[in-house]
Enzyme design. Structure first.
Site, PDB file in Angstrom:
ATOM      1  N   GLN A 115      45.653  -7.188  28.133  1.00  0.00           N
ATOM      2  CA  GLN A 115      44.452  -7.391  27.273  1.00  0.00           C
ATOM      3  C   GLN A 115      43.012  -7.061  27.624  1.00  0.00           C
ATOM      4  O   GLN A 115      42.751  -7.268  29.062  1.00  0.00           O
ATOM      5  CB  GLN A 115      44.546  -9.080  26.985  1.00  0.00           C
ATOM      6  N   CYS A 245      47.641  -9.352  16.528  1.00  0.00           N
ATOM      7  CA  CYS A 245      46.261  -8.743  16.029  1.00  0.00           C
ATOM      8  C   CYS A 245      45.941  -8.111  14.992  1.00  0.00           C
ATOM      9  O   CYS A 245      44.917  -7.540  14.815  1.00  0.00           O
ATOM     10  CB  CYS A 245      45.802  -7.998  17.272  1.00  0.00           C
ATOM     11  N   GLU A 288      42.797 -12.208  17.435  1.00  0.00           N
ATOM     12  CA  GLU A 288      44.235 -12.532  17.526  1.00  0.00           C
ATOM     13  C   GLU A 288      44.461 -13.920  16.801  1.00  0.00           C
ATOM     14  O   GLU A 288      43.991 -14.734  16.584  1.00  0.00           O
ATOM     15  CB  GLU A 288      44.675 -12.911  19.150  1.00  0.00           C
TER      16      GLU A 288
END
Length: 295
Positions: A115, A245, A288
């Protein structure tokens, strides 16, 4: 990071090779990937189209990058080659970086998925834990586990974790991350989830206390329909926490998790319980979403 972009722009001004033209499909320099850590380490990966580079010219590119960044401390330098079989070449500096996330150290290589927003990722994983209602009787399936971040971070809250990932290099990184953090209740499996999930579930001792939760965090386009069918068919999996996402691209996955039993989707359907969005990409339209399903 802006300074690194400016520095690479200065490098391009010294290069005799052209920037890639997306209309004419000619040129060499296509993109620049930059990754930094909370410890201020940096990984720089220029992306080049290799079709116009013979071996001698390619070595010149590597050498020029190494020389230009020779004064850069704590810098990992790679070169990503596209235009045919994708390759990543290590040029200089450490071959990986370490990033601390939720108190754990994770090894990041040039090809790793990790991430981009570390502080936001900590909120994401905390929210996943709360959504899944984990306890010491929970057996966690981390489907599409990548380098093992979710499974390792949540391992202390559950009985055991099985991470499943089709990319073998990512599984190797996941095993190193578990070893680095002295995590002993996590096992990582390389292979297609369609094949690995049934094998893992069938080897779990059955008891009234057994509670299996699957957390899936797939690529943007979602899970293959065969994997959804696999989750449906294995009825010991009582809950699914789905992280995405791009909710538009996973709409079919959600429908098929919850649709009535059929020849294609055996097993009782899941039902939607809740969803929550996490703003992992501030000042953009992306975010997300964590979906919770039970049956």
């Amino acid at each position: 990071m802006i300074e690194e972009v400016k520095k690479f722009k200065d490098f391009l001004a010294t290069s005799t090779l052209p920037v890639y033209d997306n209309i004419a499909n000619t040129g060499v320099w296509k993109a620049l990937q930059i990754r930094t850590t909370e410890q201020q380490d940096i990984m720089i990966t220029p992306v080049v189209d290799k079709r116009s580079l013979d071996p001698e010219k390619l070595e010149e590119v590597k050498s020029s990058l190494k020389d230009f960044y020779s004064d850069k401390q704590k810098c990992s330098m790679f070169l990503k080659l596209v235009g045919g079989k994708e390759e990543v070449a290590h040029i200089d500096g450490p071959e990986f970086m370490l990033e601390k996330l939720c108190g754990y150290d994770f090894q990041i290589t040039s090809g790793s998925f990790f991430q981009v927003n570390t502080a936001g990722a900590e909120v994401l994983y905390q929210t996943i834990r709360e959504t899944a209602r984990l306890d010491d009787k929970t057996i966690l399936l981390d489907v599409c586990c990548g380098t093992g971040t979710i499974g390792i971070i949540l391992s202390k809250y559950v009985k055991c974790v099985h991470g499943i990932e089709i990319v073998e290099s990512a599984v190797d990184d996941a095993k190193k991350n578990a070893e680095r953090n002295k995590i002993e209740n996590v096992t990582f499996h390389a292979g297609n989830a369609k094949s690995v999930v049934p094998r893992v579930v069938n080897n779990i001792p059955k008891s009234p206390d057994t509670r299996i939760v699957a957390i899936v965090d797939p690529p943007r386009n979602g899970l293959h329909a065969d994997v959804i069918a696999c989750l449906r068919k294995n009825e010991m999996i009582a809950e699914v926490v789905y992280v995405s996402c791009d909710i538009k691209q996973i709409s079919d996955n959600i429908v098929n998790l919850c649709c009535p039993t059929s020849n294609r989707y055996l097993g009782d359907p899941f039902r939607f319980v809740s969803s929550v969005a996490v703003d992992l990409f501030p000042h953009t339209k992306r975010f997300e979403v964590i979906f919770h399903f039970q049956r």
